[in-house]
Design a protein around this motif. Structure first.
Motif, PDB file in Angstrom:
ATOM      1  N   CYS A 176      35.419  41.882  35.010  1.00  0.00           N
ATOM      2  CA  CYS A 176      35.577  42.875  36.060  1.00  0.00           C
ATOM      3  C   CYS A 176      35.577  44.272  35.450  1.00  0.00           C
ATOM      4  CB  CYS A 176      36.887  42.634  36.804  1.00  0.00           C
ATOM      5  SG  CYS A 176      37.277  43.934  37.984  1.00  0.00           S
ATOM      6  N   ASN A 219      37.190  46.740  36.468  1.00  0.00           N
ATOM      7  CA  ASN A 219      38.510  47.361  36.626  1.00  0.00           C
ATOM      8  C   ASN A 219      39.639  46.589  35.980  1.00  0.00           C
ATOM      9  OD1 ASN A 219      37.084  49.011  38.540  1.00  0.00           O
ATOM     10  ND2 ASN A 219      37.423  47.390  40.028  1.00  0.00           N
ATOM     11  N   CYS A 220      39.419  45.298  35.689  1.00  0.00           N
ATOM     12  CA  CYS A 220      40.519  44.446  35.253  1.00  0.00           C
ATOM     13  C   CYS A 220      40.089  43.660  34.022  1.00  0.00           C
ATOM     14  CB  CYS A 220      40.905  43.446  36.346  1.00  0.00           C
ATOM     15  SG  CYS A 220      41.155  44.202  37.961  1.00  0.00           S
ATOM     16  N   CYS A 262      36.129  39.589  41.636  1.00  0.00           N
ATOM     17  CA  CYS A 262      37.353  39.619  40.837  1.00  0.00           C
ATOM     18  C   CYS A 262      38.499  39.152  41.726  1.00  0.00           C
ATOM     19  CB  CYS A 262      37.636  41.040  40.342  1.00  0.00           C
ATOM     20  SG  CYS A 262      39.264  41.191  39.577  1.00  0.00           S
ATOM     21  N   CYS A 293      41.393  42.295  41.853  1.00  0.00           N
ATOM     22  CA  CYS A 293      41.261  43.576  42.547  1.00  0.00           C
ATOM     23  C   CYS A 293      40.272  43.494  43.703  1.00  0.00           C
ATOM     24  CB  CYS A 293      40.836  44.677  41.588  1.00  0.00           C
ATOM     25  SG  CYS A 293      39.108  44.584  41.117  1.00  0.00           S
TER      26      CYS A 293
HETATM   27 ZN    ZN Z   1      39.218  43.388  39.060  1.00  0.00          ZN
END
Ligand code: ZN
Ligand code: ADP
Length: 791
Positions: free
Chosen positions: A508, A510-511, A526, A529
């Protein structure tokens, strides 16, 4: 004038309440009354928590509006909110908000309206009066029009009776509906239309909502007015309560208690009759009739004129319990949960508050339902993680329920086939009284459980999803027209996308987790998120084109069953399928009605369901949760396996359970298979004692988040040092360490885990955070007291 000060908790992420000056022309608002106050440039509805404190050198601001004449909820609930704020180090206003009717804080607007008359004429030049001539205005609009706050001027105008300020309840108000009532039965109708209306009213027993009365003939409206004018019909306004459709009830069923049920009920009823706080742990195996037990207890509370509360982990997954309660107890039942519309929740809240409803069935949040004179609180499936709110305020509804029982002198029952390690330890310590339902109601006893060792199957090149024994068992059920549940606690199609050139997985943006594949592999998502995208065709790292799907989720299981049993009717239940309101209920209803042969799903299929034709439960991969870096991994796995196994053979057909596992010797798998709760508990307690985990020690988990990696790390380091410095052997500090989810939604996450005595840890954390950030806001820090999960 400090005696005119009130302390107000605001529904904001701030750790303190604030003092304001109460209006001088009204009695001092009591604790529990809602008030509108200025906060920065905003107007916020808060709740009065007690007398305020003057602050030297600071001119306190005025309360703008007192919303309620009397406290909105009874005093024990105010005490409960205060306890939650203190116990969980949570923002007090966020805790008090839990007591409020839904949206009661957000949507409330104050409206100013002009009272025409002599007085208004006297203030004819006033700009407020001039602005209101055209019609009522929200205070905020009024302020904008005037270019400044009309506060002082408004107070004067209100005193003079020229302007009224009212709370606009907007969408939160009850809908009112006009009801036509027959008054004069001997009235001679003037014409056909009038005669028809009277006839309709007669047929309906003398009362009908006006819209219904004229539904197919709007032209009758005029005649209704004429009947009203003639005094033959009266119109009254009634509150129209929006009833959630889960409350549409089947035939009531009241069972004669079994010997076990009757025996377990005795001490509970004695405690209820004594009207004192008493906590019980009901350890009842799956299918032992816990629901009937709860209902009997609730009946007793209602007979004694007291209220009762039944908490369930998730309403959507327990439609049968809700319906059974509605059938048995009638209109006194209300449900409270987040899937209801705001309007429905609002109406239910007020029905409870006004005593129209005395039995509340609800999820987590319902533990704060404004039931007066509460006699009984039931927490069904008390071990469920869903009772813990994983955002601020991070309370655990089971523990709040026990505290509420203490404050209100109510009897509390925590029920489960697989009690949490904490609750069982409390029962052994004598803190809770243990009640047992050791046998199943059905004629067949507990199901037979077999383990299939997947290592052997894989070695021999067999299908890893449906091993031969499971495939055979499924085919048998299909032939006998019985039903099967297949559990895989992992949604999606595949678990990751692997590049065969560089060996890296798609993660991901963001993660720090792999993206899972959905929709047959066409889409990546994901699970933390919610980030979504079409499945990439090239590796993001090396641009390689040879990508492979690895692992599998529920979607893939459905595919495998379809391939193996082409005639089977298969459905799936997981978060992906549960999106729409009512979706879960319809999947469960179709299964219950026998329209589905095999239901594949995540833990959602393991919960409380009572399907008499399910004779086979297959667990595709029993080890899914065991690899998680969480101290409850074994407990959760044991609970899930025992619960899902408990769905098989609940009526008169024998049940069979097949667990596929790579780790058949792991104690969670082995003891679930042996259906030996006590053996599991003892082994698990040994682990908790050795490692200093709950309930051997209390835990407080601190999570520090920042979009800046260094800032998060340094902040965590400083905080841990400070906490260590004053531990003095009363607690231990672990970390800081990168959180298991080291990056989430673009933020870097570090955690500090405290183990030891709760009061000392709480005080140390409070002091450390106040020192670092001040008393009001603790940005980027989440404090989790009694965490359910360390992820
Ligand atoms: Zn994520
Ligand atoms: P649990 O919640 O303990 O898993 P349930 O409450 O779902 O069990 O009950 C299991 C089944 O036993 C249900 O079908 C229920 O109707 C039935 N049952 C419960 N109590 C009795 C009783 N006293 N007599 C007959 N049937 C009962």
């Amino acid at each position: 004038m400090s005696d005119r000060l009130v302390s107000v908790a605001l529904p904001l992420p701030v750790q303190t309440a604030f003092s304001y000056r109460a209006p001088e022309d009204q009695p001092l608002p009591e604790r529990g009354v809602r008030v509108v106050v200025p906060f920065g440039s905003r107007r916020v509805v808060g709740i009065v928590t007690g007398p305020g404190e003057p602050i030297e050198g600071v001119a306190l601001r005025d309360v703008l509006e007192v919303v309620d004449e009397a406290p909105l909820v009874p005093p024990p609930l105010l005490d409960l909110a205060a306890w939650v704020a203190d116990h969980y180090l949570a923002p007090p206003g966020e805790c008090y908000r839990l007591l409020m009717p839904p949206a009661g804080i957000r949507a409330s607007r104050a409206i100013a309206r002009l009272v025409e008359g002599e007085a208004a004429a006297a203030f004819g030049d006033d700009p407020v009066v001039a602005a209101l001539r055209a019609g009522p205005l929200p205070l905020s609009t009024l302020a904008r029009r005037l270019g400044r706050d009309p506060g002082a001027r408004l107070v004067r105008l209100r005193r003079a009776g020229v302007v009224l300020v009212e709370q606009d309840l907007g969408a939160q108000g009850f809908r009112h509906i006009r009801i036509a009532c027959l008054v004069d039965g001997h009235y001679a109708p003037g014409g056909k239309a009038q005669a028809e209306i009277l006839e309709r009213l007669h047929a309906a027993g003398g009362r009908l909502p006006v819209p219904e009365l004229v539904r197919d003939r709007p032209s009758l409206r005029g005649s209704v007015e004429r009947l009203v004018a003639a005094g033959a019909v009266r119109i009254v306004e009634e509150r129209d309560v929006r009833q959630p459709d889960v409350l549409e009830a089947p035939e009531p069923k009241r069972l004669e208690p079994s010997v076990d049920q009757a025996r377990a009920l005795e001490p509970l009823i004695a405690a209820m009759d004594a009207r004192r706080f008493a906590p019980f742990l009901l350890h009842g195996v799956t299918g032992s009739g816990k629901t009937e037990f709860y209902f009997r207890a609730a009946e007793r509370a209602l007979e004694a004129g007291r209220g009762a509360l039944v908490l369930v982990p998730e309403i959507a997954l327990t439609p049968l319990l809700v319906r059974a309660a509605a059938a048995r107890f009638g209109p006194t039942v209300s449900v409270l949960h987040s899937e209801l519309s705001v309007g429905e929740r609002h109406d239910q809240w007020w029905r409870i508050r006004e005593g129209d409803s005395r039995l509340v069935v609800g999820a987590r949040l319902a533990v704060f339902a404004p039931i007066e004179d509460l006699g009984l609180i039931v927490v069904d499936e008390e071990h469920e993680a869903a009772y813990k709110q994983e955002e601020s305020p991070r309370y655990h509804a089971r523990d709040v329920a026990v505290m509420r029982g203490t404050l209100e002198g109510a009897t509390v029952v925590l029920g489960s086939a697989t009690p949490s390690v904490e609750s069982y330890a409390n029962a052994l310590k004598g803190k809770y009284v243990r009640l047992a339902l050791p046998t199943r109601i059905g004629s067949q006893g507990l199901p037979r459980i077999a383990i299939v060792d997947r290592r052997q199957i894989l070695k021999s090149g067999g299908d890893p999803i449906l091993t031969p024994p499971l495939k055979e068992a499924l085919a048998e059920r299909l032939a006998r027209r019985e039903q099967a549940l297949l559990l895989l606690n992992r949604r999606g199609y595949a678990t990751s996308l692997l590049c065969r050139e560089c060996g890296l997985q798609a993660v991901c943006p963001n993660c720090s987790v792999c993206l899972a594949l959905h929709d047959g592999g066409r889409r990546v998502e994901c699970h933390y998120c919610g980030h979504e995208a079409p499945t990439p065709v090239r590796c993001a790292t090396c641009r390689g084109e040879y990508l492979r799907l690895t692992g599998y989720g529920t979607e893939k299981v459905v595919e495998a069953v379809k391939a193996a049993l082409p005639t089977a009717r298969i459905d799936r239940l997981d978060r992906d399928r549960a999106g729409r309101r009512g979706a879960v209920a319809s999947i469960l209803a179709a299964f219950e009605a026998g329209e589905t042969d095999v239901l594949v799903g995540t833990q959602m299929i393991a919960k409380g369901h009572d399907f008499p034709r399910v004779t086979l439960v297959g667990v595709i991969d029993a080890d899914v949760g065991l690899g998680l870096p969480d101290f409850r991994a074994a407990e959760r796995t044991f609970q899930l396996l025992t619960q899902v196994a408990g769905r098989a053979g609940r009526a008169d057909l024998p049940g069979e359970v097949i667990l596929q596992s790579h780790l058949p010797d792991h104690y969670a798998v082995e003891r679930a298979c042996a259906q030996d709760y006590l053996a599991f508990f003892e082994r698990e307690m040994e682990f908790r004692r050795t490692m200093g985990y709950s309930p051997a020690a209390a835990l407080v988990n601190l999570l520090l988040r920042s979009s800046d990696a260094a800032e998060a790390a340094e902040g965590a380091e400083a905080l841990a040092r400070r906490l260590r410095g004053e531990a003095q052997g009363r607690y231990r500090v672990l970390g800081p360490a990168r959180a298991p989810l080291a990056r989430l939604r673009g933020e870097h996450r570090w955690q500090i885990l405290l183990k030891g005595g709760r009061p000392a840890m709480r005080e140390a954390v409070r002091r450390a955070l106040v020192e670092r950030f001040g008393p009001v806001r603790w940005p980027g820090v989440s404090v989790d007291v009694d965490p359910m999960s360390l992820m």
